[in-house]
Design an enzyme around this catalytic site. Structure first.
Site, mmCIF file in Angstrom:
data_model
loop_
_atom_site.group_PDB
_atom_site.id
_atom_site.type_symbol
_atom_site.label_atom_id
_atom_site.label_comp_id
_atom_site.label_asym_id
_atom_site.label_seq_id
_atom_site.Cartn_x
_atom_site.Cartn_y
_atom_site.Cartn_z
ATOM 1 N N GLY A 145 0.773 -1.235 0.000
ATOM 2 C CA GLY A 145 0.000 0.000 0.000
ATOM 3 C C GLY A 145 0.800 1.278 0.000
ATOM 4 N N THR A 146 2.092 1.193 -0.334
ATOM 5 C CA THR A 146 2.925 2.392 -0.236
ATOM 6 C C THR A 146 3.034 3.183 -1.532
ATOM 7 O OG1 THR A 146 4.932 1.099 -0.679
ATOM 8 C CG2 THR A 146 4.310 1.418 1.638
ATOM 9 N N SER A 147 2.569 2.638 -2.634
ATOM 10 C CA SER A 147 2.670 3.354 -3.910
ATOM 11 C C SER A 147 1.642 2.819 -4.888
ATOM 12 C CB SER A 147 4.079 3.214 -4.512
ATOM 13 O OG SER A 147 4.339 1.863 -4.851
ATOM 14 N N GLY A 148 1.501 3.513 -6.003
ATOM 15 C CA GLY A 148 0.689 3.033 -7.112
ATOM 16 C C GLY A 148 -0.744 2.688 -6.740
ATOM 17 N N ILE A 149 -1.194 1.540 -7.203
ATOM 18 C CA ILE A 149 -2.578 1.116 -7.019
ATOM 19 C C ILE A 149 -2.900 0.915 -5.543
ATOM 20 C CG2 ILE A 149 -4.183 -0.786 -7.459
ATOM 21 C CD1 ILE A 149 -2.724 -1.106 -10.208
ATOM 22 N N GLY A 150 -1.987 0.314 -4.795
ATOM 23 C CA GLY A 150 -2.239 0.082 -3.382
ATOM 24 C C GLY A 150 -2.427 1.364 -2.607
ATOM 25 N N SER A 198 -3.827 -9.356 -13.361
ATOM 26 C CA SER A 198 -3.317 -8.483 -14.421
ATOM 27 C C SER A 198 -3.894 -8.947 -15.746
ATOM 28 C CB SER A 198 -1.785 -8.565 -14.462
ATOM 29 O OG SER A 198 -1.279 -7.993 -15.651
ATOM 30 N N TYR A 257 6.103 -13.568 -14.702
ATOM 31 C CA TYR A 257 5.121 -12.677 -14.081
ATOM 32 C C TYR A 257 3.707 -13.042 -14.536
ATOM 33 C CZ TYR A 257 2.522 -8.378 -13.082
ATOM 34 O OH TYR A 257 1.587 -7.459 -12.653
#
Length: 250
Positions: free
Chosen positions: A15-20, A138, A151
């Site tokens: 949850g520290t960047s981007g979508i989160g 994804s 991935y």
């Protein structure tokens, strides 16, 4: 603010960047008490400050079972149950067939598959009956991408976790859905594409392939996650919701 998640307890891994980060912000704005995880304390502290409100940061690597235990210990110290779990932590690097190392394989599967599996399994004693679990898959789960096979395989596994877990959890009425973002403008994507002008050029090219004519924004993915987590999606279970501007449909 509709306060759809007033007094709900939400866990967002990665949850520290981007979508989160965008999703954690959206849940807090809707009245939830949110726990986020991140591997780096500095990034975690910055995210907590950016989110504001009722948010708690717990440092941890979700591929490590001990760190998952510490996350749920932190939740249990303040709350009796979890209403929403967004198992979002993950990542990947490019490696074409012929150049895939054992380290690359193990790292990617540990983060994206093992981490998600045990993040959900270890949450079960705390998850409220009728809770909502959302997994980050994804568009690569259904489409090929050069040099991205490991991935992509992990994200196909995530999608199939949702299919199977709705059967395992049906007696508790816990819904499990997967959100599958397309090309989304995040720091992680920029890093994957080499940063700077190279990343911008790659995103411009990919935008030309998307029917919507642009790449997505983290806040748009967050809105889809909040829908899946909400009572508005009470009869939505086991789906893969593509949030990709239509790319996976052509």
């Amino acid at each position: 603010m509709a306060n759809k998640f007033q007094d709900k307890v939400v866990v967002v891994t990665g949850g520290t960047s981007g979508i989160g980060l965008a999703t954690a912000k959206a849940f807090v704005a809707e009245g939830a008490s949110v726990f986020i995880t991140g591997r780096r304390q500095d990034a975690l502290d910055a995210a907590v400050k950016a989110i504001g409100g009722r948010v708690t940061g717990v440092r941890g690597d979700m591929s490590q079972l001990g760190d998952i235990d510490r996350l749920y210990d932190a939740v249990q110290q303040r709350h009796a149950q979890i209403d929403v779990l967004f198992a979002n932590a993950g990542g990947g690097e490019m490696a074409p067939l012929g150049a895939i190392s054992e380290e690359h394989y193990e790292k990617t599967f540990a983060t994206n598959v093992k981490g998600v599996l045990f993040t959900v399994q270890k949450a079960l004693p705390l998850l409220k009956d009728g809770a909502s679990v959302i997994l980050t898959s994804s568009t690569t789960s259904i489409s090929g991408t050069p040099a991205f096979s490991v991935y992509s395989a992990t994200k196909a596994a995530i999608r199939n976790f949702a299919r199977n877990w709705i059967l395992d959890l049906k007696d508790r009425h816990i819904r499990v859905n997967a959100v599958s973002p397309g090309v989304t403008d995040t720091a992680g994507l920029n890093e994957l594409f080499g940063g700077g002008e190279q990343a911008e050029g790659t995103k411009d090219y990919l935008a030309s392939l998307i029917p919507a004519g642009r790449v997505g924004q983290p806040e748009e993915i967050a809105k889809a996650v909040l829908f899946l987590a909400s009572d508005d999606a009470s009869f939505v279970n086991g789906v893969e919701l593509f949030v990709d501007g239509g790319q996976a449909q052509i």
